[in-house]
Design an enzyme around this catalytic site. Structure first.
Site, short mmCIF file in Angstrom:
data_model
loop_
_atom_site.label_atom_id
_atom_site.label_comp_id
_atom_site.label_asym_id
_atom_site.label_seq_id
_atom_site.Cartn_x
_atom_site.Cartn_y
_atom_site.Cartn_z
N TYR A 3 3.62 6.56 10.29
CA TYR A 3 2.85 5.38 9.91
C TYR A 3 3.72 4.34 9.19
O TYR A 3 3.65 3.15 9.49
CB TYR A 3 1.66 5.79 9.02
CG TYR A 3 0.61 4.71 8.93
CD1 TYR A 3 -0.40 4.61 9.89
CD2 TYR A 3 0.63 3.78 7.90
CE1 TYR A 3 -1.35 3.61 9.83
CE2 TYR A 3 -0.32 2.77 7.82
CZ TYR A 3 -1.31 2.69 8.79
OH TYR A 3 -2.25 1.68 8.73
N PRO A 18 -4.16 -0.27 18.82
CA PRO A 18 -3.90 -0.69 17.43
C PRO A 18 -4.05 0.41 16.38
O PRO A 18 -3.75 0.17 15.21
CB PRO A 18 -4.93 -1.80 17.20
CG PRO A 18 -6.00 -1.56 18.21
CD PRO A 18 -5.36 -0.91 19.38
N HIS A 38 0.85 -1.20 0.00
CA HIS A 38 0.00 0.00 0.00
C HIS A 38 0.88 1.23 0.00
O HIS A 38 1.83 1.32 0.76
CB HIS A 38 -0.87 0.04 1.27
CG HIS A 38 -2.00 -0.93 1.25
ND1 HIS A 38 -3.16 -0.71 1.94
CD2 HIS A 38 -2.15 -2.12 0.63
CE1 HIS A 38 -3.98 -1.73 1.75
NE2 HIS A 38 -3.39 -2.60 0.96
N LYS A 79 1.19 -0.37 15.08
CA LYS A 79 2.61 -0.45 15.45
C LYS A 79 2.99 -1.72 16.21
O LYS A 79 4.18 -2.00 16.37
CB LYS A 79 2.98 0.76 16.33
CG LYS A 79 3.02 2.07 15.58
CD LYS A 79 4.31 2.19 14.78
CE LYS A 79 4.27 3.24 13.72
NZ LYS A 79 3.96 2.76 12.37
N TYR A 107 -9.46 5.00 7.87
CA TYR A 107 -9.66 5.28 9.30
C TYR A 107 -10.75 6.33 9.40
O TYR A 107 -10.58 7.44 8.90
CB TYR A 107 -8.37 5.83 9.91
CG TYR A 107 -7.25 4.81 10.05
CD1 TYR A 107 -6.44 4.47 8.97
CD2 TYR A 107 -7.00 4.20 11.27
CE1 TYR A 107 -5.41 3.55 9.11
CE2 TYR A 107 -5.97 3.27 11.42
CZ TYR A 107 -5.18 2.95 10.34
OH TYR A 107 -4.17 2.04 10.48
#
Ligand code: APR
Ligand code: PHB
Length: 395
Positions: free
Chosen positions: A388, A296, A75, A300, A204
């Site tokens: 991220y 979560p 991704h 990580k 998200y």
């Protein structure tokens, strides 16, 4: 009692313990891995599935990345959704080409178990009553029962990779252990769905009913999460309620929706931030969830376990090659820098995206202003992107 010897005794066959055993074997260092559960249990345990660039590179360099590269889903971006609008964070463009891979943690575990067993290296499942002893001396001991027989391994070092509920953290003397913790007033209800992912990227979502996350496991399997109450019960979540909440929380003005399908797994995960300082005492070293937990939201958990193991395997390798103990002495301090960075990022993403039902209208507006800024300003998006995909290792 059977008495045996090994160089490194490892408790736990999660990603941390298995990766440590693998990296040590590549350096010719002996280890035994003791796991309480069965092979099938650990290979089927559904956990998160986002690998940072550094984790991808490390698994490839260690020769266990073939299936990940063939079946994992690379991704280059993620999306944030609020007020019915999607905002893309272009991870690659904002971080000089770094990216992530969606590949289930249990698949990484399968690959590492396969590599260890193919090399006929010691890995015992269904081990009971594991104890660590004498780690203040130069000959620490690992004791356990396996198939009704008592075993004692005399080791040079012991690695506690036994997760949050393991025994190794509690073995550290009280003077060596300070715990930092935050428990959140919500949990995640996670489902696996037999349906092709309706988006190529993770979404998200922040919504007045609570957070939602759209993710995936493969071209046929969608993974979805909903913020729920920390003491919630699966019985409160019949399928109709799950789909109706997903429908509301993931609704967009562009009409995007997740594909609906058979729910093949459901579970509730509590959310906490937790760090144990230090992570070592004498010749006992903690790694992964045994030492720290992140909520979560930042994806990580496994990446931090991999980071600890990278440092621990290097420190042990230096010791065995040259007798240099510097890496071992500084293990905890070195790991904790990256751990606290990830703790901050995970806490921050969690705080920005979830609904806190005790927030005042003022706090709700402030939260929305923050999300708006970090989604639309290039500086804001870069801060999310570099954390991220994982900051590069500098040591
Ligand atoms: N004896 C032997 N094994 C044990 C014991 C014990 N007393 N207690 C726990 N274990 C095993 C567990 O059954 C588990 O298989 O230790 C293993 C720990 O593995 P994980 O919980 O997967 O932890 P870790 O390897 O540190 O990986 C961290 O796991 O929880 C996720 O989000 C987290 O992705 C992160 C990753
Ligand atoms: C998952 O796919 O399980 C997943 C993805 C991203 C997260 C957490 C979990 O932040």
């Amino acid at each position: 009692m059977r008495t045996l010897k090994t160089q490194v005794g490892i408790v736990g066959a999660g990603p941390a313990g298995l990766l440590l055993a693998h990296l040590l074997r590549l350096e010719g260092i002996d280890a035994v891995v003791l796991e309480a559960k069965s092979r099938q249990y650990v290979e089927e345990r559904i956990r998160a599935g986002v690998l940072e660039q550094g984790t991808i590179d490390l698994l490839n360099e260690a020769g266990v990345g073939q299936r990940m590269m063939a079946q994992g889903l690379p991704h280059t971006g993620i999306e944030l959704l609020f007020d019915r609008q999607r905002h893309r964070i272009d991870l690659s463009e904002l971080t000089g080409g770094r990216q992530i891979m969606v590949y289930g943690q249990h698949e990484v575990v399968k690959d590492l178990i396969h590599a260890r067993l193919a090399a006929s290296a010691p890995l015992l499942f269904g081990v009971e009553d594991v104890r660590v002893a004498d780690f203040g001396s130069s000959a620490p001991k690992l004791l356990a029962r396996h198939e009704g027989e008592e075993f004692e391994w005399t080791c040079d070092f012991i690695a506690g990779c036994d997760g949050f509920h393991g025994v190794c953290r509690d073995a550290l003397p009280d003077s060596a252990r300070t715990v930092f913790e935050r428990v959140y007033p919500f949990a995640w209800l996670g489902i696996l769905v037999k349906a092709p992912p309706a988006s190529d990227e993770l979404i998200y979502a922040s919504h007045e009913n609570g957070f939602a996350l759209f993710s995936m496991r493969s071209p046929e399997i969608t993974r979805l999460y909903l913020q729920c109450s920390p003491d919630d019960d699966l019985a409160n979540w019949p399928n109709e309620r799950i789909w109706s909440e997903l429908d509301s929380r993931l609704a967009t003005d562009d009409g995007w929706q997740p594909n609906v399908g058979e729910i093949i797994q459901k579970g509730i995960t509590p959310m906490r931030s937790f760090v144990c300082e230090t992570m070592q005492s004498g010749r006992l070293f903690l790694a992964g969830d045994a030492a720290h937990i992140v909520p979560p939201t930042g994806a990580k958990g496994m990446n931090l376990a991999v980071s600890d193991i990278r440092y621990l395997s290097r420190a042990l390798t230096s010791y065995y090659r040259t007798g240099d103990e510097t890496g071992l002495l500084h293990y905890s301090t070195t790991c904790l820098k990256r751990i606290w960075r990830a703790e901050h990022f995970s806490w921050w993403m969690t705080s920005m995206l979830h609904r806190f039902f005790d927030h005042s209208p003022f706090e709700q507006r402030i939260q929305r202003a923050e999300l708006n800024y970090f989604s639309t300003s290039r500086a804001g998006r870069t801060a999310i992107a570099e954390n991220y995909v994982g900051l590069p290792w500098t040591d």
